[in-house]
Design an enzyme around this catalytic site. Structure first.
Site, PDB file in Angstrom:
ATOM      1  N   GLY A 176       0.750  -1.332  -0.001  1.00  0.00           N
ATOM      2  CA  GLY A 176      -0.069   0.031   0.081  1.00  0.00           C
ATOM      3  C   GLY A 176       0.741   1.415  -0.116  1.00  0.00           C
ATOM      4  O   GLY A 176       0.648   2.348  -0.717  1.00  0.00           O
ATOM      5  N   THR A 177       2.007   1.197   0.773  1.00  0.00           N
ATOM      6  CA  THR A 177       2.859   2.114   0.685  1.00  0.00           C
ATOM      7  C   THR A 177       3.501   2.516  -0.573  1.00  0.00           C
ATOM      8  O   THR A 177       3.353   3.816  -0.862  1.00  0.00           O
ATOM      9  CB  THR A 177       4.128   1.908   1.878  1.00  0.00           C
ATOM     10  OG1 THR A 177       3.528   1.593   3.098  1.00  0.00           O
ATOM     11  CG2 THR A 177       4.952   3.203   1.879  1.00  0.00           C
ATOM     12  N   ASN A 220      -7.678   4.123   9.069  1.00  0.00           N
ATOM     13  CA  ASN A 220      -7.438   2.601   9.569  1.00  0.00           C
ATOM     14  C   ASN A 220      -7.451   2.542  11.150  1.00  0.00           C
ATOM     15  O   ASN A 220      -7.698   1.467  11.660  1.00  0.00           O
ATOM     16  CB  ASN A 220      -5.867   2.530   9.248  1.00  0.00           C
ATOM     17  CG  ASN A 220      -5.037   3.593   9.661  1.00  0.00           C
ATOM     18  OD1 ASN A 220      -5.205   4.442   9.000  1.00  0.00           O
ATOM     19  ND2 ASN A 220      -4.219   3.558  10.500  1.00  0.00           N
ATOM     20  N   GLN A 247      -8.160   0.676   3.319  1.00  0.00           N
ATOM     21  CA  GLN A 247      -9.069   0.116   4.472  1.00  0.00           C
ATOM     22  C   GLN A 247     -10.370  -0.023   3.738  1.00  0.00           C
ATOM     23  O   GLN A 247     -11.452  -0.584   4.491  1.00  0.00           O
ATOM     24  CB  GLN A 247      -9.057   0.941   5.848  1.00  0.00           C
ATOM     25  CG  GLN A 247      -7.741   0.984   6.367  1.00  0.00           C
ATOM     26  CD  GLN A 247      -7.492  -0.379   7.082  1.00  0.00           C
ATOM     27  OE1 GLN A 247      -8.192  -1.393   6.986  1.00  0.00           O
ATOM     28  NE2 GLN A 247      -6.364  -0.723   7.433  1.00  0.00           N
ATOM     29  N   SER A 281      -4.876  -2.465  -1.123  1.00  0.00           N
ATOM     30  CA  SER A 281      -4.174  -3.512  -0.325  1.00  0.00           C
ATOM     31  C   SER A 281      -4.686  -4.666  -0.246  1.00  0.00           C
ATOM     32  O   SER A 281      -5.893  -4.920   0.332  1.00  0.00           O
ATOM     33  CB  SER A 281      -3.724  -3.025   1.068  1.00  0.00           C
ATOM     34  OG  SER A 281      -2.581  -3.719   1.538  1.00  0.00           O
ATOM     35  N   GLY A 282      -4.151  -5.830  -0.773  1.00  0.00           N
ATOM     36  CA  GLY A 282      -4.766  -7.149  -0.678  1.00  0.00           C
ATOM     37  C   GLY A 282      -4.706  -7.704   0.774  1.00  0.00           C
ATOM     38  O   GLY A 282      -5.624  -8.616   0.939  1.00  0.00           O
ATOM     39  N   HIS A 283      -3.746  -7.537   1.592  1.00  0.00           N
ATOM     40  CA  HIS A 283      -4.024  -8.307   2.742  1.00  0.00           C
ATOM     41  C   HIS A 283      -4.883  -7.842   3.895  1.00  0.00           C
ATOM     42  O   HIS A 283      -5.049  -8.423   4.960  1.00  0.00           O
ATOM     43  CB  HIS A 283      -2.512  -8.359   3.489  1.00  0.00           C
ATOM     44  CG  HIS A 283      -2.122  -6.973   4.132  1.00  0.00           C
ATOM     45  ND1 HIS A 283      -2.021  -6.865   5.458  1.00  0.00           N
ATOM     46  CD2 HIS A 283      -1.487  -5.842   3.495  1.00  0.00           C
ATOM     47  CE1 HIS A 283      -1.617  -5.907   5.620  1.00  0.00           C
ATOM     48  NE2 HIS A 283      -1.320  -5.064   4.483  1.00  0.00           N
ATOM     49  N   THR A 312       9.388  -8.187 -11.963  1.00  0.00           N
ATOM     50  CA  THR A 312       8.545  -9.217 -12.178  1.00  0.00           C
ATOM     51  C   THR A 312       7.424  -9.480 -11.516  1.00  0.00           C
ATOM     52  O   THR A 312       7.347  -9.164 -10.270  1.00  0.00           O
ATOM     53  CB  THR A 312       9.655 -10.647 -12.304  1.00  0.00           C
ATOM     54  OG1 THR A 312      10.685 -10.207 -13.178  1.00  0.00           O
ATOM     55  CG2 THR A 312       8.888 -12.041 -12.781  1.00  0.00           C
ATOM     56  N   CYS A 329       1.227  -0.059  12.516  1.00  0.00           N
ATOM     57  CA  CYS A 329       2.654   0.387  11.956  1.00  0.00           C
ATOM     58  C   CYS A 329       3.166   1.257  12.923  1.00  0.00           C
ATOM     59  O   CYS A 329       4.492   1.437  13.054  1.00  0.00           O
ATOM     60  CB  CYS A 329       2.282   1.332  10.678  1.00  0.00           C
ATOM     61  SG  CYS A 329       1.584   0.322   9.437  1.00  0.00           S
TER      62      CYS A 329
HETATM   63  C1  LIG Z   1      -5.064   3.227   5.337  1.00  0.00           C
HETATM   64  C2  LIG Z   1      -3.449   2.644   4.966  1.00  0.00           C
HETATM   65  N1  LIG Z   1      -2.867   3.047   4.195  1.00  0.00           N
HETATM   66  C3  LIG Z   1      -1.592   2.471   3.845  1.00  0.00           C
HETATM   67  C4  LIG Z   1      -1.277   1.302   4.488  1.00  0.00           C
HETATM   68  C5  LIG Z   1      -0.096   0.788   4.140  1.00  0.00           C
HETATM   69  O1  LIG Z   1      -0.150  -0.403   3.514  1.00  0.00           O
HETATM   70  P1  LIG Z   1       1.044  -1.564   3.441  1.00  0.00           P
HETATM   71  O2  LIG Z   1       1.361  -1.985   4.852  1.00  0.00           O
HETATM   72  O3  LIG Z   1       0.599  -2.372   2.448  1.00  0.00           O
HETATM   73  O4  LIG Z   1       2.201  -0.688   2.799  1.00  0.00           O
HETATM   74  C6  LIG Z   1      -2.133   0.894   5.655  1.00  0.00           C
HETATM   75  C7  LIG Z   1      -1.746  -0.274   6.396  1.00  0.00           C
HETATM   76  O5  LIG Z   1      -2.034  -0.474   7.344  1.00  0.00           O
HETATM   77  C8  LIG Z   1      -3.273   1.363   5.742  1.00  0.00           C
HETATM   78  O6  LIG Z   1      -3.952   0.952   6.776  1.00  0.00           O
END
Ligand SMILES: Cc1ncc(COP(=O)(O)O)c(C=O)c1O
Length: 391
Positions: free
Chosen positions: A76-77, A155, A183, A203-205, A241, A329
Site C-alpha cells: 500500500g505504501t 485505519n 481500508q 491493499s490485498g492483505h 517481475t 505500523c
Molecule cells: C490506510 C492505510 N494506508 C496505507 C497502509 C500501508 O499499507 P502497506 O502496509 O501495505 O504498505 C495501511 C496499512 O495498514 C493502511 O491502513
C-alpha cells in the site's frame, strides 16, 4: 506463553486479515508448477500471463473500472508513494500538496519528507467525529497544488471521508486527486466508473489476500510517471517481475470481497455492533472514537477511561485476544495516536483507546467470549492503576 489449547480471537483485521482458504488454493499452483515468468514468450509463461490478466479483471470488477487502469504493486505504501511522486514529477512547478491530519504514515511521512524538501503542505483538520470540512478542502486548493490525497476509510477509527465529493471538488479546480482506499476496498461499495478519483490505492492483505501484493488504480485520462523504473511490466507503469501467485490470490480475494460485500455490511456490522454495545453496557466510562455511522462496518475504536492501552494489550494478549492501540505500523511507540489527537482527544483518552476490527471470518461466539474477558481485564487494570491492588 499460550498453551497448546490456546484459542486466539483475532479482532485486528485492519492490521491484516487471514488468508481465505479459497485464495490459498488458487495461489498454490503458481507457487508450484506454474512458476513461469508472465513476460516470457513461450506458452509456459503465457499461461501465467493469462492468470494475471484474469486477476486484473476480477479486481477491476470489484472497483468498477477497466482492468487496464490497474497497476499491481508490492505494498500500500508503494501505491500511495507512486501516486504522489507521479503528480509531482509530471508537474514540477506545482509545489503544494493538500492532505489531512489523520492520514496513514504511508502518506503523512511522505508529505513530511516533501515538506523538508521545500514543498508546502496544507494539512486539513478534522472535527471531533474525525471528519473533514469540504469547504476547508476547497479553500486549501491553490493553482500550484500538485495533488490532493485523502484517506477514504481511516485505519484507526474506520471513519469514512466524503471521498466522492472531495474528488469532485478537485476535478472542478483542475487538481489531481488520490485516495488511500487501503481500508475501504472490499468493505464498502466502490464504483470508479462514476467517480472523479484519479488515483486509488488498495491493499490485498486487508481483504484476505496475501501480503506483498497491492494495486494502484490510475484513471485512464490521467498521465502517470512510473515510480519503479525497470522492465516494461504492468504496461510500462511499474517495473519488476510480477508477484504472480499473490496477484492470482488478490484476484480471487477481490471476487470473494464482491460476493461478500453485502454480508460485510450486515454480518460484520452485527459482530461489531454486538461487541461495541456489549462493551458500552458492561463497562462504565467508555466512549466510541469517531463518527458512529459514517464509518466502516467492521471497526470499533473505544476510549476506555482509566486504562493505558499498552498494558491492556498485554493482558488481552495473555487471553488470546488480538486488537490494536493506534495503527499496527506505529504500535510500540509511546506517542498517542495522531489520529485521535487530531480529533481533539486528550493524551489520556488517546492512550486509553483500543481498536477492535472484525472480518467475515469472525464469529458471534468469539464476540461472546471477548465480552466476558474484556470487562474483567478493564476492571483489573483500573484497579491496578488506582492503586487498589498495590496495597
Ligand atoms: C490506510 C492505510 N494506508 C496505507 C497502509 C500501508 O499499507 P502497506 O502496509 O501495505 O504498505 C495501511 C496499512 O495498514 C493502511 O491502513
Amino acid at each position: 506463553m499460550p498453551s497448546s489449547t490456546f484459542v486466539m480471537i483475532y479482532f485486528d483485521n485492519n492490521a491484516t486479515t487471514s488468508l481465505d482458504p479459497d485464495v490459498l488454493e488458487a495461489m498454490l499452483p503458481f507457487l508450484r508448477e506454474n512458476y513461469g515468468n508472465p513476460s516470457s514468450a513461450y506458452s509456459f509463461g503465457k499461461r501465467v500471463a493469462q492468470a494475471v490478466r484474469h486477476a486484473r479483471e476480477q479486481l477491476a470488477d470489484l472497483l468498477g473500472c477497466e482492468p487496464s487502469e490497474l497497476i499491481f504493486t508490492s505494498c500500500g505504501t508503494e501505491s500511495d508513494n507512486s501516486a504522489i511522486q507521479s503528480a509531482i514529477q509530471l508537474d514540477p512547478d506545482r509545489r503544494h500538496l493538500v492532505t489531512s491530519k489523520v492520514e496513514h504514515s504511508a502518506i503523512a511521512k511522505h508529505a513530511e519528507t516533501l515538506a523538508r524538501r521545500g514543498y508546502e503542505v496544507t494539512w486539513l483538520s478534522v472535527n471531533s467525529d474525525g471528519l473533514i470540512d469540504l469547504r476547508e478542502l476547497e479553500n486549501g486548493i491553490r493553482p500550484d497544488t500538485a495533488i490532493v490525497s485523502l484517506i477514504w476509510a481511516n485505519n484507526e477509527t474506520g471513519v469514512l471521508f466524503p471521498i466522492e465529493e472531495a474528488a469532485a471538488i478537485c476535478r472542478a479546480k483542475g487538481t489531481l486527486f488520490h485516495t488511500d482506499a487501503v481500508q475501504a476496498v472490499g468493505k464498502i461499495p466502490i464504483d470508479l466508473q462514476k467517480s472523479s478519483i484519479q488515483f486509488l490505492s488498495l491493499s490485498g492483505h486487508k481483504l484476505h489476500a496475501p501480503k506483498g501484493v497491492r494495486a494502484l488504480n490510475v484513471n485512464p485520462r490521467t498521465r502517470f510517471n512510473p515510480y519503479l523504473i525497470g522492465g516494461g511490466q504492468e504496461n510500462k507503469k511499474r517495473g519488476g517481475t510480477e508477484n504472480t501467485a499473490s496477484i492470482v490470490g488478490l484476484g480471487v480475494a477481490a471476487e470473494l470481497a464482491g460476493v461478500h460485500l453485502s454480508e460485510e455490511n450486515a454480518q460484520v456490522r452485527a459482530l461489531r455492533d454486538t461487541f461495541e454495545e456489549g462493551i458500552l453496557k458492561r463497562i462504565p466510562n467508555v466512549q466510541v472514537n469517531g463518527h458512529r455511522t459514517l464509518r466502516l462496518p467492521n471497526t470499533s475504536n473505544l476510549a476506555i477511561e482509566g486504562i493505558d492501552s499498552e498494558g491492556m494489550l498485554m493482558l488481552l494478549d495473555q487471553k488470546g485476544i488480538c486488537c490494536s492501540a493506534g495503527s499496527a505500523c506505529t504500535a510500540g511507540s509511546l506517542e498517542p495516536s495522531h489520529v485521535l489527537r487530531a480529533m481533539g482527544c486528550s493524551t489520556d483518552r488517546a492512550r486509553g483507546s483500543l481498536r477492535f476490527s472484525f472480518s467475515r471470518l469472525n464469529t458471534q461466539e468469539e464476540v461472546r467470549q471477548a465480552l466476558e474477558i474484556v470487562p474483567r481485564l478493564v476492571e483489573k487494570l483500573r484497579a491496578m492503576s488506582s492503586g487498589v491492588l498495590a496495597a
